[in-house]
Scaffold this motif. Structure first.
Motif, PDB file in Angstrom:
ATOM      1  N   LEU A  26       0.836  -1.205   0.000  1.00  0.00           N
ATOM      2  CA  LEU A  26       0.000   0.000   0.000  1.00  0.00           C
ATOM      3  C   LEU A  26       0.866   1.249   0.000  1.00  0.00           C
ATOM      4  CD1 LEU A  26      -2.677  -0.732   2.772  1.00  0.00           C
ATOM      5  CD2 LEU A  26      -2.927  -0.995   0.306  1.00  0.00           C
ATOM      6  N   ARG A  27       0.501   2.164  -0.850  1.00  0.00           N
ATOM      7  CA  ARG A  27       1.100   3.503  -0.829  1.00  0.00           C
ATOM      8  C   ARG A  27      -0.046   4.469  -1.077  1.00  0.00           C
ATOM      9  NH1 ARG A  27       5.869   0.953  -3.700  1.00  0.00           N
ATOM     10  NH2 ARG A  27       7.449   0.895  -2.074  1.00  0.00           N
ATOM     11  N   SER A  28      -0.422   5.188  -0.045  1.00  0.00           N
ATOM     12  CA  SER A  28      -1.574   6.067  -0.157  1.00  0.00           C
ATOM     13  C   SER A  28      -1.392   7.275   0.735  1.00  0.00           C
ATOM     14  CB  SER A  28      -2.846   5.314   0.237  1.00  0.00           C
ATOM     15  OG  SER A  28      -3.961   6.165   0.167  1.00  0.00           O
ATOM     16  N   THR A  29      -1.939   8.395   0.301  1.00  0.00           N
ATOM     17  CA  THR A  29      -1.869   9.621   1.094  1.00  0.00           C
ATOM     18  C   THR A  29      -3.066   9.750   2.023  1.00  0.00           C
ATOM     19  OG1 THR A  29      -2.943  10.843  -0.691  1.00  0.00           O
ATOM     20  CG2 THR A  29      -0.520  10.846  -0.650  1.00  0.00           C
ATOM     21  N   VAL A  30      -4.014   8.821   1.929  1.00  0.00           N
ATOM     22  CA  VAL A  30      -5.169   8.863   2.825  1.00  0.00           C
ATOM     23  C   VAL A  30      -4.884   8.028   4.064  1.00  0.00           C
ATOM     24  CG1 VAL A  30      -6.798   9.230   0.939  1.00  0.00           C
ATOM     25  CG2 VAL A  30      -6.325   6.912   1.692  1.00  0.00           C
ATOM     26  N   SER A  31      -5.717   8.137   5.052  1.00  0.00           N
ATOM     27  CA  SER A  31      -5.573   7.390   6.291  1.00  0.00           C
ATOM     28  C   SER A  31      -6.033   5.951   6.093  1.00  0.00           C
ATOM     29  CB  SER A  31      -6.416   8.062   7.376  1.00  0.00           C
ATOM     30  OG  SER A  31      -6.385   7.317   8.555  1.00  0.00           O
ATOM     31  N   CYS A  32      -5.285   5.010   6.657  1.00  0.00           N
ATOM     32  CA  CYS A  32      -5.643   3.592   6.612  1.00  0.00           C
ATOM     33  C   CYS A  32      -5.895   3.152   8.057  1.00  0.00           C
ATOM     34  CB  CYS A  32      -4.531   2.763   5.986  1.00  0.00           C
ATOM     35  SG  CYS A  32      -4.305   3.059   4.225  1.00  0.00           S
ATOM     36  N   PRO A  33      -7.160   3.079   8.479  1.00  0.00           N
ATOM     37  CA  PRO A  33      -7.483   2.793   9.879  1.00  0.00           C
ATOM     38  C   PRO A  33      -6.913   1.484  10.415  1.00  0.00           C
ATOM     39  CG  PRO A  33      -9.461   3.388   8.641  1.00  0.00           C
ATOM     40  CD  PRO A  33      -8.332   3.289   7.659  1.00  0.00           C
ATOM     41  N   ASP A  34      -6.697   0.480   9.555  1.00  0.00           N
ATOM     42  CA  ASP A  34      -6.205  -0.821  10.022  1.00  0.00           C
ATOM     43  C   ASP A  34      -4.681  -0.922  10.046  1.00  0.00           C
ATOM     44  OD1 ASP A  34      -8.821  -1.668  10.329  1.00  0.00           O
ATOM     45  OD2 ASP A  34      -8.926  -2.474   8.294  1.00  0.00           O
ATOM     46  N   CYS A  35      -3.997   0.160   9.693  1.00  0.00           N
ATOM     47  CA  CYS A  35      -2.530   0.149   9.642  1.00  0.00           C
ATOM     48  C   CYS A  35      -1.950   0.830  10.877  1.00  0.00           C
ATOM     49  CB  CYS A  35      -2.048   0.885   8.386  1.00  0.00           C
ATOM     50  SG  CYS A  35      -2.609   0.137   6.845  1.00  0.00           S
ATOM     51  N   PRO A  36      -0.720   0.471  11.249  1.00  0.00           N
ATOM     52  CA  PRO A  36      -0.068   1.156  12.377  1.00  0.00           C
ATOM     53  C   PRO A  36      -0.050   2.669  12.146  1.00  0.00           C
ATOM     54  CG  PRO A  36       1.218  -0.757  11.710  1.00  0.00           C
ATOM     55  CD  PRO A  36       0.133  -0.572  10.675  1.00  0.00           C
ATOM     56  N   GLU A  37      -0.400   3.407  13.176  1.00  0.00           N
ATOM     57  CA  GLU A  37      -0.440   4.874  13.123  1.00  0.00           C
ATOM     58  C   GLU A  37      -1.357   5.388  12.014  1.00  0.00           C
ATOM     59  OE1 GLU A  37       3.586   6.440  13.070  1.00  0.00           O
ATOM     60  OE2 GLU A  37       4.239   4.819  14.386  1.00  0.00           O
ATOM     61  N   ARG A  38      -2.262   4.521  11.527  1.00  0.00           N
ATOM     62  CA  ARG A  38      -3.199   4.855  10.445  1.00  0.00           C
ATOM     63  C   ARG A  38      -2.460   5.236   9.154  1.00  0.00           C
ATOM     64  NH1 ARG A  38      -8.375   5.472  12.649  1.00  0.00           N
ATOM     65  NH2 ARG A  38      -9.102   6.688  10.896  1.00  0.00           N
ATOM     66  N   ASN A  39      -1.185   4.834   9.069  1.00  0.00           N
ATOM     67  CA  ASN A  39      -0.307   5.172   7.949  1.00  0.00           C
ATOM     68  C   ASN A  39      -0.277   3.985   6.973  1.00  0.00           C
ATOM     69  OD1 ASN A  39       1.869   5.614   6.203  1.00  0.00           O
ATOM     70  ND2 ASN A  39       3.139   6.535   7.794  1.00  0.00           N
ATOM     71  N   CYS A  40      -0.801   4.186   5.775  1.00  0.00           N
ATOM     72  CA  CYS A  40      -0.880   3.103   4.777  1.00  0.00           C
ATOM     73  C   CYS A  40       0.486   2.518   4.456  1.00  0.00           C
ATOM     74  CB  CYS A  40      -1.531   3.615   3.494  1.00  0.00           C
ATOM     75  SG  CYS A  40      -3.211   4.224   3.732  1.00  0.00           S
ATOM     76  N   TYR A  41       1.529   3.332   4.473  1.00  0.00           N
ATOM     77  CA  TYR A  41       2.878   2.874   4.146  1.00  0.00           C
ATOM     78  C   TYR A  41       3.403   1.857   5.163  1.00  0.00           C
ATOM     79  CZ  TYR A  41       3.667   6.264   0.417  1.00  0.00           C
ATOM     80  OH  TYR A  41       3.613   6.965  -0.755  1.00  0.00           O
ATOM     81  N   LYS A  42       2.777   1.802   6.364  1.00  0.00           N
ATOM     82  CA  LYS A  42       3.256   0.906   7.416  1.00  0.00           C
ATOM     83  C   LYS A  42       2.502  -0.417   7.476  1.00  0.00           C
ATOM     84  CE  LYS A  42       5.127   4.574  10.200  1.00  0.00           C
ATOM     85  NZ  LYS A  42       5.589   4.904  11.513  1.00  0.00           N
ATOM     86  N   CYS A  43       1.511  -0.610   6.624  1.00  0.00           N
ATOM     87  CA  CYS A  43       0.739  -1.858   6.619  1.00  0.00           C
ATOM     88  C   CYS A  43       1.584  -3.027   6.120  1.00  0.00           C
ATOM     89  CB  CYS A  43      -0.480  -1.734   5.712  1.00  0.00           C
ATOM     90  SG  CYS A  43      -1.969  -1.295   6.580  1.00  0.00           S
ATOM     91  N   THR A  44       1.514  -4.149   6.821  1.00  0.00           N
ATOM     92  CA  THR A  44       2.122  -5.393   6.355  1.00  0.00           C
ATOM     93  C   THR A  44       0.986  -6.345   6.013  1.00  0.00           C
ATOM     94  OG1 THR A  44       2.312  -6.163   8.635  1.00  0.00           O
ATOM     95  CG2 THR A  44       4.259  -5.107   7.682  1.00  0.00           C
ATOM     96  N   LEU A  45       0.913  -6.736   4.744  1.00  0.00           N
ATOM     97  CA  LEU A  45      -0.212  -7.530   4.239  1.00  0.00           C
ATOM     98  C   LEU A  45       0.247  -8.842   3.609  1.00  0.00           C
ATOM     99  CD1 LEU A  45      -2.056  -4.481   2.643  1.00  0.00           C
ATOM    100  CD2 LEU A  45      -2.559  -5.557   4.850  1.00  0.00           C
ATOM    101  N   GLY A  46       1.386  -9.348   4.055  1.00  0.00           N
ATOM    102  CA  GLY A  46       1.983 -10.528   3.451  1.00  0.00           C
ATOM    103  C   GLY A  46       1.299 -11.850   3.747  1.00  0.00           C
ATOM    104  N   HIS A  47       0.343 -11.862   4.667  1.00  0.00           N
ATOM    105  CA  HIS A  47      -0.327 -13.118   4.977  1.00  0.00           C
ATOM    106  C   HIS A  47      -1.833 -13.047   4.727  1.00  0.00           C
ATOM    107  CE1 HIS A  47       3.287 -15.048   6.316  1.00  0.00           C
ATOM    108  NE2 HIS A  47       3.580 -13.999   7.038  1.00  0.00           N
ATOM    109  N   ASN A  48      -2.252 -12.085   3.929  1.00  0.00           N
ATOM    110  CA  ASN A  48      -3.663 -11.995   3.552  1.00  0.00           C
ATOM    111  C   ASN A  48      -3.993 -13.074   2.525  1.00  0.00           C
ATOM    112  OD1 ASN A  48      -3.619  -9.766   5.173  1.00  0.00           O
ATOM    113  ND2 ASN A  48      -4.398  -8.345   3.640  1.00  0.00           N
ATOM    114  N   ASN A  49      -5.250 -13.419   2.411  1.00  0.00           N
ATOM    115  CA  ASN A  49      -5.687 -14.431   1.450  1.00  0.00           C
ATOM    116  C   ASN A  49      -5.739 -13.921   0.017  1.00  0.00           C
ATOM    117  OD1 ASN A  49      -5.921 -16.627   3.154  1.00  0.00           O
ATOM    118  ND2 ASN A  49      -8.022 -16.129   3.721  1.00  0.00           N
ATOM    119  N   THR A  50      -5.612 -12.606  -0.157  1.00  0.00           N
ATOM    120  CA  THR A  50      -5.609 -12.033  -1.503  1.00  0.00           C
ATOM    121  C   THR A  50      -4.488 -11.023  -1.632  1.00  0.00           C
ATOM    122  OG1 THR A  50      -7.137 -10.234  -0.922  1.00  0.00           O
ATOM    123  CG2 THR A  50      -8.123 -12.285  -1.752  1.00  0.00           C
ATOM    124  N   ILE A  51      -4.119 -10.766  -2.886  1.00  0.00           N
ATOM    125  CA  ILE A  51      -3.232  -9.656  -3.216  1.00  0.00           C
ATOM    126  C   ILE A  51      -4.004  -8.779  -4.184  1.00  0.00           C
ATOM    127  CG2 ILE A  51      -1.044 -10.813  -2.723  1.00  0.00           C
ATOM    128  CD1 ILE A  51      -0.759 -11.451  -5.691  1.00  0.00           C
TER     129      ILE A  51
END
Length: 181
Positions: A26-51
Motif C-alpha cells: 500500500l502507498r496512499s496519502t489517505v488514512s488507513c485505519p487498520d494500519c499502524p499509526e493509520r499510515n498506509c505505508y506501514k501496513c504489512t499484508l503478506g499473509h492476507n488471502n488475496t493480493i
C-alpha cells in the motif's frame, strides 16, 4: 532437384514451481485505519488471502511476488507466471502491468510501503477483457535477471482500475513455469 528440409526447433524442458511469497504493498496519502499509526505505508499484508492492485484516486497499490528459479538463470529461455482467478469477475477490461523488483530481499512478515524493494520499469502490459482471467504473463526478463541464488520478484499492478486475486496464503499460489535448455 532441391528438397526443403524442415528441422523442428529443439523442445525446451519445463519445470513449474509455486510462488515462495507474496504481499500487497500500500502507498496512499489517505488514512488507513487498520494500519499502524493509520499510515498506509506501514501496513504489512503478506499473509492476507488475496493480493491486489489499484491505480487511481489517492491510492497506489501493487502486489509483489517472489519466486525461486528451478534452474540457473543462464539456462532460462522463457518464463511465464500463471496467477489464479480474480476474486470477483472484472466488470470492465483492465491493463495488468509487470515490473521487476530490484531485490528479492523482503519478507512477508515485514514488507510494507516503507520497506518494499524498488521497482524497475514496466516490462510487460497485458489487457484482460471484462469477465476474463489473466493469461500466463511473460516474465522472462525478470527470470534472466534473477540473483545468483535464483531468487527474483515481480510487481503486479494496473494502469487504471483495481483487481484482486488469490494469494499463496489462500492455498492458490501463482505458478512460475520455467522453460530451459
Amino acid at each position: 532437384m532441391l528438397a526443403n528440409v524442415a528441422t523442428a526447433a529443439p523442445k525446451l524442458n519445463e519445470l513449474s514451481r509455486p510462488a515462495l511469497k507474496d504481499s500487497t504493498i500500500l502507498r496512499s496519502t489517505v488514512s488507513c485505519p487498520d494500519c499502524p499509526e493509520r499510515n498506509c505505508y506501514k501496513c504489512t499484508l503478506g499473509h492476507n488471502n488475496t493480493i491486489l492492485a489499484n491505480t487511481g484516486g489517492l491510492a497506489y497499490i501493487r502486489s509483489i511476488v517472489g519466486y525461486q528459479l528451478p534452474v540457473p538463470a543462464k539456462k532460462v529461455r522463457k518464463c511465464t507466471v500463471q496467477f489464479p482467478a480474480f476474486t470477483t469477475p472484472l466488470q470492465a477490461p483492465i491493463n495488468v502491468t509487470v515490473s521487476r523488483a530490484l531485490s528479492s530481499d523482503w519478507n512477508e512478515d515485514t514488507v510494507s510501503g516503507e520497506t518494499a524493494p524498488d521497482s524497475g520499469d514496466v516490462f510487460n502490459t497485458v489487457q484482460v477483457p471484462a469477465y476474463n482471467n489473466m493469461e500466463a504473463l511473460d516474465v522472462t526478463q525478470a527470470c534472466k535477471a534473477a540473483s545468483a541464488s535464483g531468487e527474483f520478484s515481480i510487481y503486479l499492478g494496473s494502469q487504471f482500475g483495481r483487481f484482486e486475486i488469490w494469494s499463496k496464503d489462500s492455498g492458490n499460489p501463482s505458478i512460475l513455469h520455467t522453460y530451459y535448455k
